[in-house]
Motif scaffolding. Structure first.
Motif, PDB file in Angstrom:
ATOM      1  N   ASP A  57       0.832  -1.215   0.000  1.00  0.00           N
ATOM      2  CA  ASP A  57       0.000   0.000   0.000  1.00  0.00           C
ATOM      3  C   ASP A  57       0.863   1.261   0.000  1.00  0.00           C
ATOM      4  O   ASP A  57       0.621   2.202   0.762  1.00  0.00           O
ATOM      5  CB  ASP A  57      -0.966   0.004   1.192  1.00  0.00           C
ATOM      6  N   GLU A  58       1.906   1.229  -0.835  1.00  0.00           N
ATOM      7  CA  GLU A  58       2.826   2.357  -1.016  1.00  0.00           C
ATOM      8  C   GLU A  58       3.572   2.753   0.258  1.00  0.00           C
ATOM      9  O   GLU A  58       4.029   3.883   0.403  1.00  0.00           O
ATOM     10  CB  GLU A  58       2.089   3.568  -1.612  1.00  0.00           C
ATOM     11  N   GLN A  59       3.710   1.810   1.187  1.00  0.00           N
ATOM     12  CA  GLN A  59       4.458   2.058   2.412  1.00  0.00           C
ATOM     13  C   GLN A  59       5.555   1.012   2.574  1.00  0.00           C
ATOM     14  O   GLN A  59       5.355  -0.164   2.247  1.00  0.00           O
ATOM     15  CB  GLN A  59       3.541   2.018   3.634  1.00  0.00           C
ATOM     16  N   VAL A  60       6.708   1.444   3.092  1.00  0.00           N
ATOM     17  CA  VAL A  60       7.825   0.540   3.358  1.00  0.00           C
ATOM     18  C   VAL A  60       7.450  -0.357   4.523  1.00  0.00           C
ATOM     19  O   VAL A  60       7.185   0.116   5.628  1.00  0.00           O
ATOM     20  CB  VAL A  60       9.106   1.338   3.674  1.00  0.00           C
ATOM     21  N   LYS A  61       7.426  -1.666   4.270  1.00  0.00           N
ATOM     22  CA  LYS A  61       7.058  -2.639   5.308  1.00  0.00           C
ATOM     23  C   LYS A  61       8.133  -3.698   5.514  1.00  0.00           C
ATOM     24  O   LYS A  61       8.004  -4.542   6.393  1.00  0.00           O
ATOM     25  CB  LYS A  61       5.729  -3.308   4.960  1.00  0.00           C
ATOM     26  N   GLY A  62       9.181  -3.663   4.679  1.00  0.00           N
ATOM     27  CA  GLY A  62      10.257  -4.621   4.840  1.00  0.00           C
ATOM     28  C   GLY A  62      11.465  -4.221   4.021  1.00  0.00           C
ATOM     29  O   GLY A  62      11.354  -3.420   3.080  1.00  0.00           O
ATOM     30  N   THR A  63      12.636  -4.751   4.400  1.00  0.00           N
ATOM     31  CA  THR A  63      13.871  -4.483   3.670  1.00  0.00           C
ATOM     32  C   THR A  63      14.729  -5.745   3.641  1.00  0.00           C
ATOM     33  O   THR A  63      14.617  -6.614   4.506  1.00  0.00           O
ATOM     34  CB  THR A  63      14.727  -3.373   4.323  1.00  0.00           C
ATOM     35  N   ILE A  64      15.584  -5.785   2.632  1.00  0.00           N
ATOM     36  CA  ILE A  64      16.620  -6.811   2.557  1.00  0.00           C
ATOM     37  C   ILE A  64      17.754  -6.245   1.714  1.00  0.00           C
ATOM     38  O   ILE A  64      17.517  -5.518   0.753  1.00  0.00           O
ATOM     39  CB  ILE A  64      16.090  -8.133   1.955  1.00  0.00           C
ATOM     40  N   VAL A  65      18.979  -6.554   2.114  1.00  0.00           N
ATOM     41  CA  VAL A  65      20.153  -6.180   1.342  1.00  0.00           C
ATOM     42  C   VAL A  65      20.707  -7.452   0.719  1.00  0.00           C
ATOM     43  O   VAL A  65      20.936  -8.443   1.423  1.00  0.00           O
ATOM     44  CB  VAL A  65      21.214  -5.494   2.228  1.00  0.00           C
ATOM     45  N   VAL A  66      20.885  -7.402  -0.598  1.00  0.00           N
ATOM     46  CA  VAL A  66      21.446  -8.520  -1.363  1.00  0.00           C
ATOM     47  C   VAL A  66      22.762  -8.003  -1.943  1.00  0.00           C
ATOM     48  O   VAL A  66      22.778  -7.254  -2.906  1.00  0.00           O
ATOM     49  CB  VAL A  66      20.474  -8.979  -2.476  1.00  0.00           C
ATOM     50  N   SER A  67      23.865  -8.402  -1.331  1.00  0.00           N
ATOM     51  CA  SER A  67      25.173  -7.818  -1.629  1.00  0.00           C
ATOM     52  C   SER A  67      26.164  -8.860  -2.143  1.00  0.00           C
ATOM     53  O   SER A  67      26.074 -10.036  -1.790  1.00  0.00           O
ATOM     54  CB  SER A  67      25.726  -7.194  -0.346  1.00  0.00           C
ATOM     55  N   THR A  68      27.119  -8.398  -2.921  1.00  0.00           N
ATOM     56  CA  THR A  68      28.229  -9.253  -3.340  1.00  0.00           C
ATOM     57  C   THR A  68      29.490  -8.944  -2.536  1.00  0.00           C
ATOM     58  O   THR A  68      30.518  -9.576  -2.730  1.00  0.00           O
ATOM     59  CB  THR A  68      28.542  -9.060  -4.842  1.00  0.00           C
ATOM     60  N   PHE A  69      29.403  -7.988  -1.623  1.00  0.00           N
ATOM     61  CA  PHE A  69      30.548  -7.552  -0.832  1.00  0.00           C
ATOM     62  C   PHE A  69      30.686  -8.411   0.429  1.00  0.00           C
ATOM     63  O   PHE A  69      29.740  -8.558   1.197  1.00  0.00           O
ATOM     64  CB  PHE A  69      30.386  -6.084  -0.445  1.00  0.00           C
ATOM     65  N   MET A  70      31.877  -8.968   0.632  1.00  0.00           N
ATOM     66  CA  MET A  70      32.149  -9.785   1.823  1.00  0.00           C
ATOM     67  C   MET A  70      32.790  -8.912   2.905  1.00  0.00           C
ATOM     68  O   MET A  70      33.890  -8.389   2.724  1.00  0.00           O
ATOM     69  CB  MET A  70      33.089 -10.934   1.466  1.00  0.00           C
ATOM     70  N   ASP A  71      32.088  -8.749   4.023  1.00  0.00           N
ATOM     71  CA  ASP A  71      32.628  -7.988   5.149  1.00  0.00           C
ATOM     72  C   ASP A  71      33.835  -8.705   5.741  1.00  0.00           C
ATOM     73  O   ASP A  71      33.891  -9.941   5.763  1.00  0.00           O
ATOM     74  CB  ASP A  71      31.566  -7.813   6.238  1.00  0.00           C
ATOM     75  N   GLU A  72      34.787  -7.937   6.238  1.00  0.00           N
ATOM     76  CA  GLU A  72      36.014  -8.541   6.768  1.00  0.00           C
ATOM     77  C   GLU A  72      35.750  -9.459   7.960  1.00  0.00           C
ATOM     78  O   GLU A  72      36.515 -10.390   8.204  1.00  0.00           O
ATOM     79  CB  GLU A  72      37.051  -7.474   7.125  1.00  0.00           C
ATOM     80  N   GLU A  73      34.641  -9.220   8.683  1.00  0.00           N
ATOM     81  CA  GLU A  73      34.308 -10.097   9.813  1.00  0.00           C
ATOM     82  C   GLU A  73      34.079 -11.539   9.361  1.00  0.00           C
ATOM     83  O   GLU A  73      34.225 -12.466  10.150  1.00  0.00           O
ATOM     84  CB  GLU A  73      33.039  -9.592  10.529  1.00  0.00           C
ATOM     85  N   TYR A  74      33.720 -11.723   8.096  1.00  0.00           N
ATOM     86  CA  TYR A  74      33.434 -13.061   7.575  1.00  0.00           C
ATOM     87  C   TYR A  74      34.691 -13.840   7.172  1.00  0.00           C
ATOM     88  O   TYR A  74      34.605 -15.041   6.926  1.00  0.00           O
ATOM     89  CB  TYR A  74      32.528 -12.972   6.346  1.00  0.00           C
ATOM     90  N   ILE A  75      35.836 -13.202   7.105  1.00  0.00           N
ATOM     91  CA  ILE A  75      37.057 -13.857   6.615  1.00  0.00           C
ATOM     92  C   ILE A  75      37.424 -15.124   7.400  1.00  0.00           C
ATOM     93  O   ILE A  75      37.767 -16.133   6.800  1.00  0.00           O
ATOM     94  CB  ILE A  75      38.229 -12.848   6.543  1.00  0.00           C
TER      95      ILE A  75
END
Length: 166
Positions: A57-75
């Motif tokens: 209904d034209e309102q933000v009700k959810g989000t998701i980030v779909v990234s190809t970037f690997m954060d250094e914490e994941y190393i």
């Protein structure tokens, strides 16, 4: 409808994230706080064209980030696939008033289909060790728990890393 995020979405996203944080805290889950998530993270996601919005209904009700970037914490994590053709999921959130209605499933279906359509080898993510509901959510989707990382500004407790091989 799921669409790309834009700068006009930042304030409604932040309002929703504050509501999510309050909701989690009411359940004893101290995952999100004044440090995370923050507007600059979402601004960066938009600049990298990695933020997607669930709009109802034209309102933000959810989000998701779909990234190809690997954060250094994941190393340090021993992933199931090589570190070269992966998708990373971040900041999945659904308005607390709509949780439990399948919208998080829709966003994950979207991300997983995106990864398949673009020939990625796996999807990786982390979730808070104290958030048992999220762990079950990902495990029921076939994600394998691999190891732990820490975000000291968020919590003294670890975050579990998961991977789904495609």
């Amino acid at each position: 409808m799921i669409r790309k995020g834009s700068p006009k979405d930042i304030e409604p996203i932040m309002q929703m994230c504050r509501a999510c944080a309050k909701h989690m805290i009411s359940k004893g889950i101290y995952q999100w706080n004044e440090h995370y998530p923050n507007a600059s993270a979402f601004e960066n996601d938009i600049q990298r064209k990695e933020l997607y919005i669930l709009e109802i209904d034209e309102q933000v009700k959810g989000t998701i980030v779909v990234s190809t970037f690997m954060d250094e914490e994941y190393i340090p994590i021993e992933w199931l696939t090589e570190n070269k053709n992966n998708i990373y999921i971040h900041r999945l959130a659904i308005d607390p008033e709509l949780q439990g209605k399948g919208y998080a499933q829709q966003l994950m279906d979207f991300a997983e289909q995106y990864a398949i359509d673009n020939n990625y080898s796996s999807i990786r993510l982390d979730t808070f060790s104290q958030n048992k509901r999220n762990q079950k959510f990902y495990e029921l989707r076939g994600y394998k728990r691999l190891g732990d990382i820490y975000f000291p500004k968020q919590s003294e407790f670890p975050f579990h890393c998961y991977e789904l091989v495609l």
